[in-house]
Design a protein around this motif. Structure first.
Motif, short mmCIF file in Angstrom:
data_model
loop_
_atom_site.label_atom_id
_atom_site.label_comp_id
_atom_site.label_asym_id
_atom_site.label_seq_id
_atom_site.Cartn_x
_atom_site.Cartn_y
_atom_site.Cartn_z
N LEU A 1 69.48 14.46 17.09
CA LEU A 1 70.95 14.52 16.54
C LEU A 1 71.66 14.62 17.84
N ASP A 2 72.61 13.97 18.06
CA ASP A 2 73.60 14.06 19.16
C ASP A 2 74.89 14.76 18.86
N ASP A 3 74.56 16.27 18.73
CA ASP A 3 75.39 17.17 18.43
C ASP A 3 75.57 18.44 19.01
N LYS A 4 76.44 18.94 20.01
CA LYS A 4 76.23 19.99 20.84
C LYS A 4 76.00 21.41 19.87
N THR A 5 76.33 21.49 18.78
CA THR A 5 75.74 22.63 17.98
C THR A 5 74.48 22.65 17.53
N VAL A 6 73.66 21.59 17.54
CA VAL A 6 72.10 21.29 17.17
C VAL A 6 71.38 21.70 18.51
N SER A 7 70.44 22.88 18.17
CA SER A 7 69.54 23.07 19.09
C SER A 7 68.56 22.16 19.47
N SER A 8 67.83 22.24 20.58
CA SER A 8 67.06 21.19 21.26
C SER A 8 65.82 21.00 20.19
N ASN A 9 65.04 21.87 19.69
CA ASN A 9 64.11 21.96 18.76
C ASN A 9 64.81 22.93 17.53
N HIS A 10 65.64 22.18 16.76
CA HIS A 10 66.43 22.97 15.70
C HIS A 10 65.52 23.41 14.36
N ALA A 11 64.61 22.57 13.71
CA ALA A 11 64.22 22.63 12.52
C ALA A 11 63.16 21.85 12.38
N TRP A 12 62.10 22.14 11.37
CA TRP A 12 61.23 21.28 10.79
C TRP A 12 61.27 20.92 9.36
N LEU A 13 60.78 19.67 8.79
CA LEU A 13 60.59 19.48 7.48
C LEU A 13 59.19 19.44 7.42
N GLU A 14 58.42 20.28 6.59
CA GLU A 14 57.15 20.45 6.65
C GLU A 14 56.84 20.03 5.16
N PHE A 15 55.78 18.91 5.11
CA PHE A 15 55.25 18.36 4.01
C PHE A 15 54.18 19.39 3.15
N HIS A 16 54.37 19.53 1.74
CA HIS A 16 53.49 20.27 0.75
C HIS A 16 52.91 19.43 -0.17
N PRO A 17 51.74 19.39 -0.53
CA PRO A 17 51.21 18.34 -1.75
C PRO A 17 51.63 18.99 -2.78
N ALA A 18 51.69 18.45 -3.91
CA ALA A 18 51.64 18.89 -5.27
C ALA A 18 50.49 20.25 -5.52
N ASP A 19 50.92 21.18 -6.51
CA ASP A 19 50.04 22.40 -6.47
C ASP A 19 50.45 22.86 -7.88
N ASP A 20 49.85 24.07 -8.29
CA ASP A 20 50.17 24.57 -9.66
C ASP A 20 51.63 24.69 -9.91
N GLU A 21 52.16 25.46 -8.87
CA GLU A 21 53.47 25.70 -8.95
C GLU A 21 54.42 24.58 -8.75
N HIS A 22 54.18 23.54 -8.19
CA HIS A 22 55.13 22.28 -7.90
C HIS A 22 54.29 21.05 -8.56
N LYS A 23 54.94 20.25 -9.51
CA LYS A 23 54.10 19.11 -9.90
C LYS A 23 54.36 17.91 -9.01
N HIS A 24 55.15 18.04 -8.09
CA HIS A 24 55.16 16.80 -7.18
C HIS A 24 55.21 17.40 -5.77
N GLU A 25 54.79 16.70 -4.93
CA GLU A 25 54.73 16.95 -3.68
C GLU A 25 56.20 17.42 -3.06
N PHE A 26 56.34 17.93 -2.04
CA PHE A 26 57.76 18.54 -1.38
C PHE A 26 58.01 18.86 -0.11
N TYR A 27 58.78 18.75 0.48
CA TYR A 27 59.04 19.13 1.84
C TYR A 27 59.80 20.72 1.84
N ARG A 28 59.20 21.42 2.71
CA ARG A 28 60.12 22.58 3.03
C ARG A 28 60.98 22.62 4.43
N LEU A 29 62.34 22.91 4.36
CA LEU A 29 62.88 23.03 5.57
C LEU A 29 62.84 24.43 6.35
N ILE A 30 62.29 24.39 7.69
CA ILE A 30 62.07 25.57 8.45
C ILE A 30 62.90 25.80 9.40
#
Length: 126
Positions: free
Chosen positions: A35-64
């Motif tokens: 992102l070309d935005d000075k308010t964004v850190s060099s390494n700002h965030a991750w989106l982490e993949f999680h497969p479906a499980d007992d709690e989630h019926k579909h796979e999902f991403y978590r923003l960290i």
């Protein structure tokens, strides 16, 4: 496959397919989404993949958030970690994204275009 749509004023600026286990977001050139935005850190965030499980019926991403200077937001709530769902708005700095999960996405019925009696004028009944 889920996608992250970069939006501005409800107009899609860019689309990013989420096809990796971890997607990095930041200003640095080593990020998957740079992102070309000075308010964004060099390494700002991750989106982490999680497969479906007992709690989630579909796979999902978590923003960290990676202890960024200005934080990461989901639906304007500042987060450190949060599972994102279909239609959530993710904001990093001044850049907003809409998360679209194709497992949840349902197209509405297409509106029918009607021609009016005025030449060159068309309308829908919605």
């Amino acid at each position: 496959m889920p996608i992250l749509m970069q939006i501005k004023d409800d107009v899609v600026q860019n689309k990013f397919s989420l096809d990796q286990k971890t997607v990095s977001i930041g200003r640095g050139t080593d990020n998957d989404i740079q992102l070309d935005d000075k308010t964004v850190s060099s390494n700002h965030a991750w989106l982490e993949f999680h497969p479906a499980d007992d709690e989630h019926k579909h796979e999902f991403y978590r923003l960290i958030d990676l202890q960024s200077t200005n934080g990461s937001f989901v639906n304007e709530e500042k987060i450190t970690e949060k599972d994102i769902k279909h239609n959530d708005i993710v904001r990093i700095g001044f850049v907003s994204f809409k998360y679209i999960d194709e497992n949840e996405h349902r197209f509405e019925e297409t509106s029918k275009v009607h021609k009016s009696w005025i030449p060159g004028v068309y309308y829908t009944k919605d």
